[in-house]
Write a protein that holds these residues in place. Structure first.
Motif, PDB file in Angstrom:
ATOM      1  N   VAL A 253       5.477   7.642   3.462  1.00 29.39           N
ATOM      2  CA  VAL A 253       4.926   8.619   2.525  1.00 29.39           C
ATOM      3  C   VAL A 253       6.064   9.123   1.644  1.00 29.39           C
ATOM      4  N   GLY A 254       5.899   9.033   0.324  1.00 26.60           N
ATOM      5  CA  GLY A 254       6.943   9.495  -0.580  1.00 26.60           C
ATOM      6  C   GLY A 254       6.394   9.746  -1.967  1.00 26.60           C
ATOM      7  N   ASP A 255       7.177  10.466  -2.760  1.00 23.75           N
ATOM      8  CA  ASP A 255       6.714  10.848  -4.097  1.00 23.75           C
ATOM      9  C   ASP A 255       7.558  10.298  -5.239  1.00 23.75           C
ATOM     10  N   ASP A 256       8.797   9.892  -4.958  1.00 25.40           N
ATOM     11  CA  ASP A 256       9.741   9.590  -6.022  1.00 25.40           C
ATOM     12  C   ASP A 256       9.709   8.118  -6.413  1.00 25.40           C
ATOM     13  N   VAL A 257      10.298   7.826  -7.564  1.00 25.67           N
ATOM     14  CA  VAL A 257      10.435   6.430  -8.006  1.00 25.67           C
ATOM     15  C   VAL A 257      11.258   5.640  -6.989  1.00 25.67           C
ATOM     16  N   THR A 258      12.242   6.286  -6.387  1.00 24.13           N
ATOM     17  CA  THR A 258      13.078   5.597  -5.396  1.00 24.13           C
ATOM     18  C   THR A 258      12.292   5.217  -4.143  1.00 24.13           C
ATOM     19  N   ASP A 259      11.136   5.832  -3.935  1.00 18.37           N
ATOM     20  CA  ASP A 259      10.301   5.484  -2.783  1.00 18.37           C
ATOM     21  C   ASP A 259       9.554   4.169  -2.986  1.00 18.37           C
ATOM     22  N   GLU A 260       9.538   3.668  -4.212  1.00 20.75           N
ATOM     23  CA  GLU A 260       8.859   2.396  -4.462  1.00 20.75           C
ATOM     24  C   GLU A 260       9.503   1.251  -3.682  1.00 20.75           C
ATOM     25  N   ASP A 261      10.821   1.360  -3.407  1.00 22.33           N
ATOM     26  CA  ASP A 261      11.469   0.336  -2.582  1.00 22.33           C
ATOM     27  C   ASP A 261      10.814   0.256  -1.209  1.00 22.33           C
ATOM     28  N   ALA A 262      10.465   1.416  -0.658  1.00 23.10           N
ATOM     29  CA  ALA A 262       9.812   1.448   0.656  1.00 23.10           C
ATOM     30  C   ALA A 262       8.377   0.930   0.574  1.00 23.10           C
ATOM     31  N   PHE A 263       7.662   1.305  -0.470  1.00 25.18           N
ATOM     32  CA  PHE A 263       6.295   0.805  -0.620  1.00 25.18           C
ATOM     33  C   PHE A 263       6.284  -0.717  -0.766  1.00 25.18           C
ATOM     34  N   GLU A 264       7.239  -1.240  -1.512  1.00 23.34           N
ATOM     35  CA  GLU A 264       7.345  -2.690  -1.670  1.00 23.34           C
ATOM     36  C   GLU A 264       7.638  -3.359  -0.328  1.00 23.34           C
ATOM     37  N   ALA A 265       8.524  -2.744   0.452  1.00 20.73           N
ATOM     38  CA  ALA A 265       8.868  -3.327   1.757  1.00 20.73           C
ATOM     39  C   ALA A 265       7.650  -3.380   2.665  1.00 20.73           C
ATOM     40  N   LEU A 266       6.803  -2.357   2.601  1.00 13.79           N
ATOM     41  CA  LEU A 266       5.609  -2.351   3.450  1.00 13.79           C
ATOM     42  C   LEU A 266       4.577  -3.364   2.973  1.00 13.79           C
ATOM     43  N   ARG A 267       4.576  -3.682   1.698  1.00 13.80           N
ATOM     44  CA  ARG A 267       3.674  -4.729   1.219  1.00 13.80           C
ATOM     45  C   ARG A 267       4.059  -6.083   1.817  1.00 13.80           C
ATOM     46  N   GLU A 268       5.346  -6.247   2.088  1.00 10.43           N
ATOM     47  CA  GLU A 268       5.809  -7.492   2.687  1.00 10.43           C
ATOM     48  C   GLU A 268       5.627  -7.500   4.198  1.00 10.43           C
ATOM     49  N   HIS A 269       5.378  -6.322   4.759  1.00  8.88           N
ATOM     50  CA  HIS A 269       5.132  -6.209   6.201  1.00  8.88           C
ATOM     51  C   HIS A 269       3.627  -6.262   6.419  1.00  8.88           C
TER      52      HIS A 269
END
Length: 269
Positions: free
Chosen positions: A215-231
């Protein structure tokens, strides 16, 4: 970045609740500013509301949940502000981590600490005339805050930051990069570590079948969202509204407490 129209969580509440309940466990990773704590004009004043803290403690006490706070803040500052033991912490965008009482730093990141310090010293002089600018030296990284800078002066700050980083790199061996966030410019070592890699590693260290959530709000959190798409099956939840790689979104920071309650109800009852 692969983006989607993230589904409002209230429209998919039952689906998400069922997935949380069906998982043998949840790796619950959370950003701090704008997620666990409201965004404030003074970053030093950021604090978690009591209701968020109560649910974070409840998740910490649940055997089938592993909690983690993943932030751009320096690790020591992050741990002090959250103040909950028994969970994992990843500071400086995952470059430094503390898990099970042990601290680790991403390889090669230490080599850039002196360069980051030199950048901060020079920016302190070169941006002293700009009203509202704040420069935060976080040891391994640095943040230039422009939330309180007049809009017409923000491009000037960005230009000076870019020129100063480039200048420091030409006089030393350290490689740095600049990343944009919400009203910030981040100066980091140019190493392959970000929130996405930190979250991916936390997910990999969990038992088989556990569901990773970020869960995140910032542009820098997109790295985490992308990683979860690969998981396979990971869940990303954006706080706010914009183009995102997250699966779902909630409208405001104060809605985070209800999302945490979903995890508590699914795994801790």
């Amino acid at each position: 970045m692969q983006t989607t129209d993230a589904t409002p969580l209230w429209l998919a509440r039952e689906t998400v609740a069922d997935r949380l309940a069906a998982a043998p466990g949840v790796v619950c990773c959370l950003d701090f500013d704008g997620t666990l704590a409201p965004i404030v004009d003074d970053p030093d004043a950021a604090a978690m509301p009591p209701g968020v803290r109560e649910r974070l403690v409840a998740l910490r006490d649940c055997e089938s949940v592993r909690g983690a706070v993943v932030s751009g803040r320096e690790l020591a500052d992050l741990r002090e502000r959250v103040g909950v033991g028994g969970i994992a912490y990843a500071g400086n965008h995952g470059i430094e981590r503390r898990i099970d009482g042990g601290r680790s730093v991403a390889p090669d990141a230490r080599l850039s600490a002196d360069a980051v310090s030199r950048v901060c010293d020079r920016l302190g002089d070169r941006l002293a005339h700009v009203p509202g600018v704040a420069i935060e030296d976080k040891g391994l990284t640095a943040t230039v805050h422009v939330r309180n800078v007049p809009d017409e002066r923000v491009p000037e700050v960005g230009r000076v930051v870019g020129e100063t980083v480039e200048e420091v790199m030409t006089t030393g061996d350290a490689a740095l990069e600049i990343r944009d966030g919400k009203a910030i410019r981040e100066i980091r070592p140019d190493v392959e570590w970000d929130k996405g890699r930190a979250v991916a590693q936390l997910a990999e260290e969990a038992p088989d079948g556990w569901l990773p959530l970020y869960v995140g709000d910032d542009v820098t959190d997109e790295d985490a969202f992308e990683a979860l798409r690969e998981h396979d099956g990971g869940l990303g939840v954006l706080v706010g509204e914009r183009e995102t790689a997250a699966n779902y979104r909630i409208e405001r920071q104060r809605d985070v407490v209800e999302l945490l309650e979903l995890v508590v109800d699914a795994q801790c009852e």
